[in-house]
Write an enzyme that holds these catalytic residues in place. Structure first.
Site, mmCIF file in Angstrom:
data_model
loop_
_atom_site.group_PDB
_atom_site.id
_atom_site.type_symbol
_atom_site.label_atom_id
_atom_site.label_comp_id
_atom_site.label_asym_id
_atom_site.label_seq_id
_atom_site.Cartn_x
_atom_site.Cartn_y
_atom_site.Cartn_z
ATOM 1 N N ASP A 31 -4.925 6.370 -3.100
ATOM 2 C CA ASP A 31 -4.600 5.475 -1.994
ATOM 3 C C ASP A 31 -5.868 5.214 -1.184
ATOM 4 O O ASP A 31 -6.664 6.115 -0.927
ATOM 5 C CB ASP A 31 -3.512 6.117 -1.115
ATOM 6 C CG ASP A 31 -2.867 5.101 -0.185
ATOM 7 O OD1 ASP A 31 -1.674 4.808 -0.376
ATOM 8 O OD2 ASP A 31 -3.550 4.589 0.734
ATOM 9 N N ASN A 88 8.675 4.363 -0.238
ATOM 10 C CA ASN A 88 9.097 3.585 0.924
ATOM 11 C C ASN A 88 9.820 2.337 0.431
ATOM 12 O O ASN A 88 9.355 1.669 -0.497
ATOM 13 C CB ASN A 88 7.877 3.202 1.770
ATOM 14 C CG ASN A 88 7.192 4.420 2.358
ATOM 15 O OD1 ASN A 88 7.836 5.400 2.696
ATOM 16 N ND2 ASN A 88 5.871 4.360 2.461
ATOM 17 N N VAL A 97 3.667 -2.853 0.511
ATOM 18 C CA VAL A 97 3.295 -3.574 -0.711
ATOM 19 C C VAL A 97 4.556 -3.740 -1.581
ATOM 20 O O VAL A 97 5.133 -2.751 -2.037
ATOM 21 C CB VAL A 97 2.203 -2.817 -1.502
ATOM 22 C CG1 VAL A 97 1.852 -3.566 -2.786
ATOM 23 C CG2 VAL A 97 0.949 -2.631 -0.639
ATOM 24 N N HIS A 101 6.090 1.673 -5.819
ATOM 25 C CA HIS A 101 5.050 2.695 -6.010
ATOM 26 C C HIS A 101 5.542 4.021 -5.465
ATOM 27 O O HIS A 101 6.223 4.089 -4.450
ATOM 28 C CB HIS A 101 3.730 2.286 -5.347
ATOM 29 C CG HIS A 101 3.885 1.811 -3.933
ATOM 30 N ND1 HIS A 101 4.370 0.554 -3.638
ATOM 31 C CD2 HIS A 101 3.656 2.417 -2.769
ATOM 32 C CE1 HIS A 101 4.407 0.409 -2.327
ATOM 33 N NE2 HIS A 101 3.990 1.519 -1.766
ATOM 34 N N HIS A 103 4.358 7.429 -3.887
ATOM 35 C CA HIS A 103 3.254 8.144 -3.236
ATOM 36 C C HIS A 103 3.305 9.601 -3.681
ATOM 37 O O HIS A 103 4.387 10.213 -3.700
ATOM 38 C CB HIS A 103 3.406 8.135 -1.719
ATOM 39 C CG HIS A 103 3.288 6.801 -1.072
ATOM 40 N ND1 HIS A 103 2.134 6.385 -0.437
ATOM 41 C CD2 HIS A 103 4.166 5.784 -0.932
ATOM 42 C CE1 HIS A 103 2.325 5.170 0.085
ATOM 43 N NE2 HIS A 103 3.557 4.780 -0.216
HETATM 44 P P1 5GP Z 1 3.710 1.390 1.258
HETATM 45 O O1 5GP Z 1 3.513 1.390 2.757
HETATM 46 O O2 5GP Z 1 4.015 0.014 0.739
HETATM 47 O O3 5GP Z 1 4.681 2.436 0.794
HETATM 48 O O4 5GP Z 1 2.341 1.863 0.652
HETATM 49 C C1 5GP Z 1 1.307 1.006 0.331
HETATM 50 C C2 5GP Z 1 0.087 1.875 0.159
HETATM 51 O O5 5GP Z 1 -0.901 1.118 -0.505
HETATM 52 C C3 5GP Z 1 -0.511 2.335 1.493
HETATM 53 O O6 5GP Z 1 -0.524 3.754 1.540
HETATM 54 C C4 5GP Z 1 -1.904 1.729 1.486
HETATM 55 O O7 5GP Z 1 -2.882 2.570 2.057
HETATM 56 C C5 5GP Z 1 -2.154 1.475 0.004
HETATM 57 N N1 5GP Z 1 -3.036 0.358 -0.266
HETATM 58 C C6 5GP Z 1 -2.988 -0.874 0.320
HETATM 59 N N2 5GP Z 1 -3.940 -1.675 -0.194
HETATM 60 C C7 5GP Z 1 -4.619 -0.918 -1.116
HETATM 61 C C8 5GP Z 1 -5.718 -1.196 -1.985
HETATM 62 O O8 5GP Z 1 -6.278 -2.297 -2.040
HETATM 63 N N3 5GP Z 1 -6.134 -0.182 -2.790
HETATM 64 C C9 5GP Z 1 -5.550 1.057 -2.769
HETATM 65 N N4 5GP Z 1 -6.053 1.982 -3.596
HETATM 66 N N5 5GP Z 1 -4.493 1.341 -1.973
HETATM 67 C C10 5GP Z 1 -4.035 0.368 -1.153
#
Ligand code: 5GP
Length: 115
Positions: A31, A88, A97, A101, A103
């Site tokens: 991440d 999430n 996103v 995914h 985590h």
């Molecule tokens: P969500 O909030 O949708 O569950 O998690 C999205 C995750 O994607 C977040 O923890 C964020 O830090 C990670 N993330 C967002 N953009 C990027 C990116 O361009 N590269 C990587 N490696 N992680 C990302």
């Protein structure tokens, strides 16, 4: 054709990421904004939007994500110490996103309840 998601672009090497594991159906990378000493994301290459939109045909892909978590935990050496998995889902779930995914958080003691 609909536009690729951020995580599809990472899988297609259009956006760089620190990839730690890949197979035909899943990709695991670090991440960009880690919330623990180890913070990995496991994504299906098939862009399922979120759990709330998954269908019965996604069953094996969803199971594969969890087995990939096990594999990566062993590969990266934190399986024995333990880790947390988080998905999430939607606005109240804190999803940012819209490409499913998992985590994986590890390397410190996790708290409960989560924020
Ligand atoms: P969500 O909030 O949708 O569950 O998690 C999205 C995750 O994607 C977040 O923890 C964020 O830090 C990670 N993330 C967002 N953009 C990027 C990116 O361009 N590269 C990587 N490696 N992680 C990302």
């Amino acid at each position: 054709m609909s536009e690729k998601t951020l995580f599809q672009k990472i899988a297609d090497r259009e956006i760089p990421a620190d990839i730690v594991y890949e197979d035909d159906d899943a990709l695991c990378f670090r991440d960009i904004n880690p919330q623990a000493p180890i913070h990995l994301l496991i994504v299906p290459k098939k862009p399922i939007v979120r759990i709330a939109e998954a269908s019965p045909e996604d069953q094996s892909t969803l199971g594969h994500l969890l087995l990939t978590a096990r594999k990566v935990a062993e590969q990266e050496g934190f399986a024995e110490d333990g880790f947390r998995t988080v998905i999430n889902n939607g606005r109240n779930g804190g999803e940012e996103v819209p490409h499913l995914h998992l985590h994986i958080l590890a390397g410190r003691q996790m708290k409960w309840p989560p924020g």
